[in-house]
Design an enzyme around this catalytic site. Sequence first.
Site, PDB file in Angstrom:
ATOM      1  N   TYR A   1       2.533  50.060  23.731  1.00  0.00           N
ATOM      2  CA  TYR A   1       2.205  50.674  25.030  1.00  0.00           C
ATOM      3  C   TYR A   1       3.231  50.249  26.081  1.00  0.00           C
ATOM      4  O   TYR A   1       3.758  51.073  26.830  1.00  0.00           O
ATOM      5  CB  TYR A   1       0.786  50.272  25.471  1.00  0.00           C
ATOM      6  CG  TYR A   1       0.417  50.850  26.817  1.00  0.00           C
ATOM      7  CD1 TYR A   1       0.276  52.219  26.985  1.00  0.00           C
ATOM      8  CD2 TYR A   1       0.252  50.020  27.928  1.00  0.00           C
ATOM      9  CE1 TYR A   1      -0.029  52.765  28.238  1.00  0.00           C
ATOM     10  CE2 TYR A   1      -0.052  50.549  29.176  1.00  0.00           C
ATOM     11  CZ  TYR A   1      -0.190  51.926  29.321  1.00  0.00           C
ATOM     12  OH  TYR A   1      -0.479  52.446  30.562  1.00  0.00           O
TER      13      TYR A   1
ATOM     14  N   VAL B   1       0.452  67.641  25.889  1.00  0.00           N
ATOM     15  CA  VAL B   1       1.878  67.418  26.177  1.00  0.00           C
ATOM     16  C   VAL B   1       2.694  67.135  24.915  1.00  0.00           C
ATOM     17  O   VAL B   1       3.911  67.248  24.914  1.00  0.00           O
ATOM     18  CB  VAL B   1       2.123  66.287  27.214  1.00  0.00           C
ATOM     19  CG1 VAL B   1       1.586  66.671  28.581  1.00  0.00           C
ATOM     20  CG2 VAL B   1       1.565  64.955  26.731  1.00  0.00           C
TER      21      VAL B   1
END
Length: 250
Positions: A149, A57
């Site tokens: 994250y 991706v």
Amino acid sequence: MSQPIALITGATSGIGEATARVLSKNYRLIICGRRKDRLEKLQSELACDSKILSFDVRDKETVFTSIESLPADWKEIDVLVNNAGNAHGLDLIQDGNPDDWDAMMDINVKGLLYVSKAIIPGMVARKKGHIVNVSSIAGLEVYTRGNVYCASKHAVDALTKGMRMDLNEHGIKVTSIDPGLVETEFSEVRFKGDTEKASKVYQNYTPLKAIDVAETIEFVLNRPAHVMIGDLLILPTDQASSTIVNKKSQ
Ligand code: 8X3
């Protein structure tokens, strides 16, 4: 009438793979991921009609050319499950590795955007579609060492809300699924292959399994046309927050 089409990113393992298996009952599937061998194995096990798109991706050009390369009868994608995403490292911000930061922002945020950009215009033209962004409890809370994250998943949360607003007039549903602790390869990737450290994350309580999240995605997709689940936090019963887990002493 032929079955609707769902495209799932990160279908090579964990939640993505489980979602492919669950949705294979009612959808034609486009399964996407980096590891072609795993996609081929999964495809051989699926009873439904399916296509493989092998891309990372992060690779903007390949994302667009791969999705563009779909044959005409596979182009009208009804459901997009933006599942590809990873955590790299669990370091204090002062000790973090910028390459890990790049990986998380590039995969979790920019990768999701590229795939969405390749598919949303078709949904807008057809005035229908459902986008399911697989986010995380880390998109709703921040925890120590989660820094980048958590930032990437907070960005996913903002994008989900933004997509829902921008696509509102086109009748497109946008859902965020926010899992807590799910036992998959997630921690192995986060700890860079340290399986012992990874397995400890899931010890002394009962974590979610990928199938639990997959079945929740199926539930969300199966709501009547007038019902859109906006955000859904799914936790193990033993988990109350990012940091509160009822671990049993041995
Ligand atoms: C995965 C869950 O708690 O490790 O997104 O952030 S957590």
